[in-house]
Structures are given as structure tokens and as C-alpha cells.
Design a protein around this motif. Structure first.
Motif, PDB file in Angstrom:
ATOM      1  N   LEU A 161      61.476  61.054   5.115  1.00 41.58           N
ATOM      2  CA  LEU A 161      60.699  62.283   5.002  1.00 41.58           C
ATOM      3  C   LEU A 161      61.595  63.511   4.926  1.00 41.58           C
ATOM      4  CD1 LEU A 161      57.973  61.491   7.698  1.00 41.58           C
ATOM      5  CD2 LEU A 161      57.919  60.997   5.252  1.00 41.58           C
ATOM      6  N   GLY A 162      61.144  64.479   4.176  1.00 38.97           N
ATOM      7  CA  GLY A 162      61.845  65.751   4.107  1.00 38.97           C
ATOM      8  C   GLY A 162      61.499  66.622   5.304  1.00 38.97           C
ATOM      9  N   PHE A 163      62.103  67.789   5.360  1.00 43.13           N
ATOM     10  CA  PHE A 163      61.859  68.680   6.491  1.00 43.13           C
ATOM     11  C   PHE A 163      60.942  69.821   6.089  1.00 43.13           C
ATOM     12  CE2 PHE A 163      62.568  72.485   8.952  1.00 43.13           C
ATOM     13  CZ  PHE A 163      62.504  72.007  10.246  1.00 43.13           C
ATOM     14  N   HIS A 164      59.896  70.022   6.869  1.00 39.29           N
ATOM     15  CA  HIS A 164      59.146  71.272   6.793  1.00 39.29           C
ATOM     16  C   HIS A 164      58.473  71.472   8.145  1.00 39.29           C
ATOM     17  CE1 HIS A 164      55.885  68.385   5.695  1.00 39.29           C
ATOM     18  NE2 HIS A 164      55.132  69.224   6.386  1.00 39.29           N
ATOM     19  N   LEU A 165      58.270  72.714   8.500  1.00 37.02           N
ATOM     20  CA  LEU A 165      57.633  73.023   9.774  1.00 37.02           C
ATOM     21  C   LEU A 165      56.152  72.668   9.721  1.00 37.02           C
ATOM     22  CD1 LEU A 165      59.267  76.475  10.627  1.00 37.02           C
ATOM     23  CD2 LEU A 165      59.724  74.275  11.723  1.00 37.02           C
ATOM     24  N   VAL A 166      55.651  72.098  10.771  1.00 42.33           N
ATOM     25  CA  VAL A 166      54.243  71.730  10.861  1.00 42.33           C
ATOM     26  C   VAL A 166      53.515  72.853  11.583  1.00 42.33           C
ATOM     27  CG1 VAL A 166      52.588  70.058  11.759  1.00 42.33           C
ATOM     28  CG2 VAL A 166      54.817  69.284  10.886  1.00 42.33           C
ATOM     29  N   ARG A 167      52.556  73.427  10.919  1.00 43.90           N
ATOM     30  CA  ARG A 167      51.860  74.595  11.474  1.00 43.90           C
ATOM     31  C   ARG A 167      50.916  74.198  12.594  1.00 43.90           C
ATOM     32  NH1 ARG A 167      49.067  77.840   6.778  1.00 43.90           N
ATOM     33  NH2 ARG A 167      48.891  79.387   8.458  1.00 43.90           N
ATOM     34  N   TYR A 168      50.805  75.071  13.569  1.00 45.77           N
ATOM     35  CA  TYR A 168      49.832  74.947  14.667  1.00 45.77           C
ATOM     36  C   TYR A 168      50.051  73.680  15.513  1.00 45.77           C
ATOM     37  CZ  TYR A 168      47.653  78.147  11.336  1.00 45.77           C
ATOM     38  OH  TYR A 168      47.426  79.161  10.443  1.00 45.77           O
ATOM     39  N   PHE A 169      51.265  73.188  15.519  1.00 52.03           N
ATOM     40  CA  PHE A 169      51.536  71.982  16.302  1.00 52.03           C
ATOM     41  C   PHE A 169      52.978  72.002  16.794  1.00 52.03           C
ATOM     42  CE2 PHE A 169      53.094  67.506  16.402  1.00 52.03           C
ATOM     43  CZ  PHE A 169      52.331  67.061  17.476  1.00 52.03           C
ATOM     44  N   ASP A 170      53.131  71.846  18.114  1.00 47.05           N
ATOM     45  CA  ASP A 170      54.455  71.727  18.703  1.00 47.05           C
ATOM     46  C   ASP A 170      54.699  70.246  18.992  1.00 47.05           C
ATOM     47  OD1 ASP A 170      56.716  71.647  20.230  1.00 47.05           O
ATOM     48  OD2 ASP A 170      56.104  73.197  21.660  1.00 47.05           O
TER      49      ASP A 170
END
Length: 537
Positions: free
Chosen positions: A302-311
Motif C-alpha cells: 500500500l502507498g501512503f496517505h493520511l486517513v481522515r477523521y481516524f487516529d
């Protein structure tokens, strides 16, 4: 440095930034914050931490404790220390004042003279006790017939192991056996009997156990294993076929088919295993027998991207996902795509596997940069354990408060941090890099005594003391017609028994993924060779 190396470095830096921002402000939540958390095991963990603070008042502690989902040992200990007692969530039905309460595990520690005197005293007071009626008797086993089957199971199951070996190693009369087999608690009684080698007379009498609706898959299957020990193969086949009828999970069908193949050598059972979608001890061994390659597994890149609304490192956020999965199972496949990032790879593969009803087998290799400098066998073992412990979800909390991706208990975290000269917060275990590092440190210790992945898995789950006692047993992991499989079914700690099998299968798959061709048969064949497996024998 090539483009691939640069990309990996960027992923590591970005991942550490997210981790740092997540954990930098880690603190014990306030009562108000606890109020807003969904009822869950993770909330229980934070309630435990809140109650354990010296600054928490008794009133605050009591309010927080009223919100727990499950009262484990740590929670009870903390609230008792704070209040002097453990609050009950619901009013219990009035207890019969004439029923003298003494628990079998307590009575097990007392002398026969003490129990007899106590029983006389309570009878003079007009009280009674079924526990004392049995355990104060000169013949406790015989007295089991004079109490209800439910009480007989209760006394047997809660007595100490030494007491059971001393007083209960006798053949069950068929009338009592038939009555017991209709009790739900008999399932536990069978487990404790079959996995205790020194109860041979009692074990042998279980060969006549009737199959009832009260007996679950595990019990019926274990009755088959018990029959194998006494070389009653036809009886074993009968029990295992009945167990298969009670199976509800693919792993149970595989376990049944594997043993039916061992006992009958009928190709139909082997074919069932070869067609199973699951990767486990039984299906891997079946493929070795058939000289077939192992099943294909999915290892995402998988590539990297920030997941919104989730820590991803917040246990409460993870609990919300699990609650959503339970309430809306039809959306799990869609939910999975929301977490298609290397930083949330564990969540993504957990959801994808569940969405496929476990027809697709995911063996992710997340946080590979945390494995730098480790040999491939250690990497495979860390991944094998991590997959079984948490499915690589960093924010995992177990009912006993084992924490993080590698599910390390608080007492062990403190011990390991002390060895390192570090002062860390328990929440730091939700950082997968720290979790892997601490698990690796613990494996260094276990490897001083244990060399085989199955035994290491037993120790990681059940403790090294349990593992030492198990492998030093005179009846386990010796040469025999059905070994080592028979020994693996007779482990007397149910959780570790299944855990070890799963970690071993994971380990084989990860070794192959890491470029070390390995057959599970090779590892299974070495279990009766102490020089290759452990330092204790």
C-alpha cells in the motif's frame, strides 16, 4: 539511494510524524472524556488507568467503574484499592442464609480434618454446604453422586489440580456420566480431565460419554482425542465425526478432517483439507502430504496517505470502527477502502478479510522498516505473532489489557522498560515501532530457553513457566504414531493450545514470503528432538 529507498524513507518519516503527533499528548483521560467513550474494552482500559491515579477521588472512581463493560482482575484490584470493596453493578438475588459459602478452590487448600470440623460446625448451626458435603467426605468422588450434576461439575472444575488428582481419579459410573453429559459445565470438566495425564482412570471412563446437545464441538472432539490415547480408534472416529457435525467454523471442519484422515487414511478427508480456503496447521500439513504448494495469500503493498477523521493509534477510534462493523456488516467492504494506506494496513486487511468471510487470507507485512537489522527468521516470528495477536492493528486492547499490535501485558511492559532504563507510558505501546521493539526484546529472552516457534508461541501467550512445565511433561512431545499432533491437542491451557498452532502456521507462511522455502512438516518433525527445540529437556 534509489527511488524505492527514497520512497521507503519518506514513508518512515511521515509515519513517525503521525505517530509522534498521536502519542505526544498521551495522557490519562478525565472523567468527562471517559463519559463520552463508547462502552468497550478500550474504555475499560482507560477507566482502569483513571481509577489507578492517586488524584482520582473515591466518588470519581465509583462513577467511572459504573461504566465498565467487563470487570477484569486489574479493574477489581484498582477499585478495591481505591474504595476498599468492589461495587456490584446489579443487586443479586437474596442468598439463602442457611447455605454456607465456601469455594472449592479454597476448600482444596484445607486439610481433611479442618473440612470435617467446619462441616460439623455449620450443621450444628442449621446450615448446609454441598461443597463441604463432598470435600469433607472420606470419599469425595463417591459423594459427587449425592449432589446435583451441576454442583458436581462445579466442585470438580473449581477444585485445585492437586486435589482432583488425589481424590477424583476414579471411573465415573455410567448413570452419573450420563447425567453430567447434559450439563453445560461438563464441557469444562472434560477439558480438565482429558488434558490431565494423571487422571487415567477418570479419562478412561469418558470413553462411554454419550453425545448430548450440551456438549460443544471442542468437547466432542476432545473425547475423540481421549479415545486415541487409549487406542480406541473406532470410538475416536465416532466422536470426531460427531464433533464435525457440531462444527460452525472452517477451522473446526479442518481440524476434524485432518484427524479423520490420520485415523482412516481416506482420501475424501484429505481432499476436504486441500479445498479449504483457510491457511492453518491442518491445511498446510495436508498440502505437504499431497505434495502440493501452499495456498496463495495476499500481502498488500500500500502507498501512503493520511486517513481522515481516524487516529490509527487511538484505541477508542478503533473501537468505533468495530462497533460500526457490528452494526453495519454490509458496509465492511466499503469501509476497508477508507483505510487503504500503509499507515493503516492492519485495519485495512482486518476489514478486507472479514468482508470476504475469511475466504481470502491476508498476510500483511506492515512497518517493515521496524524490522531493519533483524534476521529473516526473527522477522517471520514477529509477523507471525503480530498477525495472531492483533491482525496488526496498533490500537488493540485485550480484555486483560494486553496492549498494542504485539499485545504486551502492562506488567511485562514495565519490566522490559526497566531493563532498558526507559520510563514510558503504557499508551506508548500503541506506537507499532515501540511495540515491535519491545516484543523483539521479549523474544530475545524467550530464545535463551526455547528454539522452536511453537514453544516460543506457547511462552509468548501462556508464559515461560507454563511452557517449561508442558514440554517437560513425561507424556507430551515424545515419539508416537500420532505425534506431535496428539500432544498439540492435549495442551492443558486452551488459549495457548490454539494460539501455538496458529502462530506456527503464520510463521511458515511468512518464512516463505521472506524467501526462505519452508515446509510445516519440517518444523513438526523436530518437536521430539530436544536439542533442536528447547533448553529444558
Amino acid at each position: 539511494m534509489g527511488k524505492g529507498d527514497t520512497y521507503k524513507t519518506i514513508k518512515l518519516i511521515l509515519g513517525l510524524i503521525v505517530l509522534s503527533s498521536s502519542l505526544l499528548f498521551a495522557k490519562i483521560p478525565s472523567l468527562q472524556e471517559i463519559d463520552n467513550m463508547p462502552k468497550s474494552i478500550s474504555k475499560d482500559y482507560y477507566i482502569w488507568r483513571f481509577i489507578s491515579q492517586p488524584s482520582t477521588t473515591k466518588e470519581e472512581a465509583k462513577e467511572a467503574y459504573s461504566q465498565i463493560k467487563r470487570a477484569n482482575y486489574q479493574l477489581k484490584k484498582a477499585i478495591r484499592k481505591k474504595l476498599g470493596y468492589v461495587p456490584t453493578k446489579e443487586a443479586k438475588a437474596p442468598r439463602d442464609p442457611n447455605n454456607y459459602i465456601i469455594y472449592p478452590e479454597v476448600a482444596s487448600k484445607k486439610s481433611k480434618k479442618y473440612l470435617k470440623n467446619l462441616y460439623k460446625k455449620i450443621k450444628k448451626r442449621g446450615q448446609y454446604s454441598d461443597v463441604l458435603k463432598v470435600m469433607a467426605s472420606n470419599y469425595p468422588f463417591k459423594e459427587l453422586s449425592n449432589v446435583s450434576p451441576k454442583t458436581a461439575c462445579y466442585i470438580f472444575n473449581r477444585s485445585k489440580s492437586k486435589y482432583r488428582k488425589r481424590y477424583f481419579n476414579h471411573s465415573l459410573p455410567i448413570e452419573l456420566l450420563t447425567a453430567l453429559a447434559n450439563e453445560k459445565q461438563f464441557n469444562q470438566m472434560v477439558f480438565k480431565t482429558v488434558t490431565t495425564h494423571k487422571l487415567q482412570k477418570l479419562k478412561k471412563s469418558l470413553l462411554d460419554t454419550p453425545i448430548t446437545d450440551a456438549l460443544n464441538f471442542k468437547t466432542t472432539f476432545l473425547l475423540g482425542i481421549n479415545a486415541i490415547e487409549f487406542n480406541k480408534i473406532d470410538k475416536a472416529i465416532e466422536y470426531i465425526k460427531k464433533a464435525k457435525e457440531k462444527a460452525t467454523h472452517q477451522s473446526e471442519y479442518d481440524q476434524s478432517d485432518f484427524w479423520l484422515y490420520l485415523l482412516t487414511k481416506k482420501r475424501e478427508y484429505l481432499d476436504n483439507l486441500l479445498e479449504s480456503p483457510q491457511v492453518n496447521l491442518y491445511t498446510l500439513k495436508a498440502r505437504d502430504i499431497a505434495n502440493m504448494p501452499y495456498q496463495e495469500v495476499i500481502t498488500p503493498n500500500l502507498g501512503f496517505h493520511l486517513v481522515r477523521y481516524f487516529d490509527p493509534y487511538n484505541p477508542i477510534d478503533w473501537e468505533k470502527i468495530k462497533i460500526d462493523m457490528k452494526n453495519h456488516p454490509e458496509t465492511i467492504e466499503v469501509q476497508a477502502d477508507n483505510y487503504k494506506s500503509y499507515i493503516t494496513e492492519g485495519v485495512y486487511t482486518y476489514l478486507k478479510e472479514k468482508a470476504s468471510d475469511y475466504q481470502e487470507q491476508y498476510f500483511p507485512m506492515p512497518y517493515f522498516d521496524a524490522m531493519f537489522g533483524k534476521d529473516k527468521k526473527r522477522i517471520a516470528l514477529l509477523y507471525a505473532i503480530g498477525r495472531q495477536e492483533s491482525r496488526f492493528v496498533p490500537a488493540s486492547v485485550s480484555p486483560s489489557f494486553a496492549l498494542g499490535m504485539m499485545q504486551i501485558m502492562p506488567f511485562l511492559i514495565r519490566h522490559l522498560s526497566k531493563e532498558r532504563g526507559e520510563n514510558i507510558d503504557l499508551d506508548d505501546m500503541f506506537n507499532p515501532y515501540i511495540a515491535i521493539d519491545y516484543a523483539n526484546q521479549h523474544l530475545d529472552y524467550l530464545n535463551r530457553f526455547l528454539y522452536h516457534p511453537l514453544f516460543i508461541a506457547y511462552a509468548y501467550n501462556g508464559g515461560i513457566g507454563f511452557t517449561k512445565r508442558t514440554i517437560k511433561s513425561q507424556h507430551l512431545f515424545k515419539r508416537g504414531k500420532y505425534e506431535p499432533y496428539l500432544s498439540m491437542e492435549l495442551i492443558d491451557y486452551a488459549e495457548s493450545k490454539e494460539y501455538g498452532k496458529k502462530v506456527l502456521a503464520n510463521y511458515v507462511i511468512y518464512l516463505n514470503l521472506l524467501g526462505i522455502p519452508t515446509k510445516i512438516s519440517t518444523l513438526l518433525n523436530s518437536l521430539d528432538k530436544p536439542l533442536e527445540t528447547d533448553k529444558f529437556r
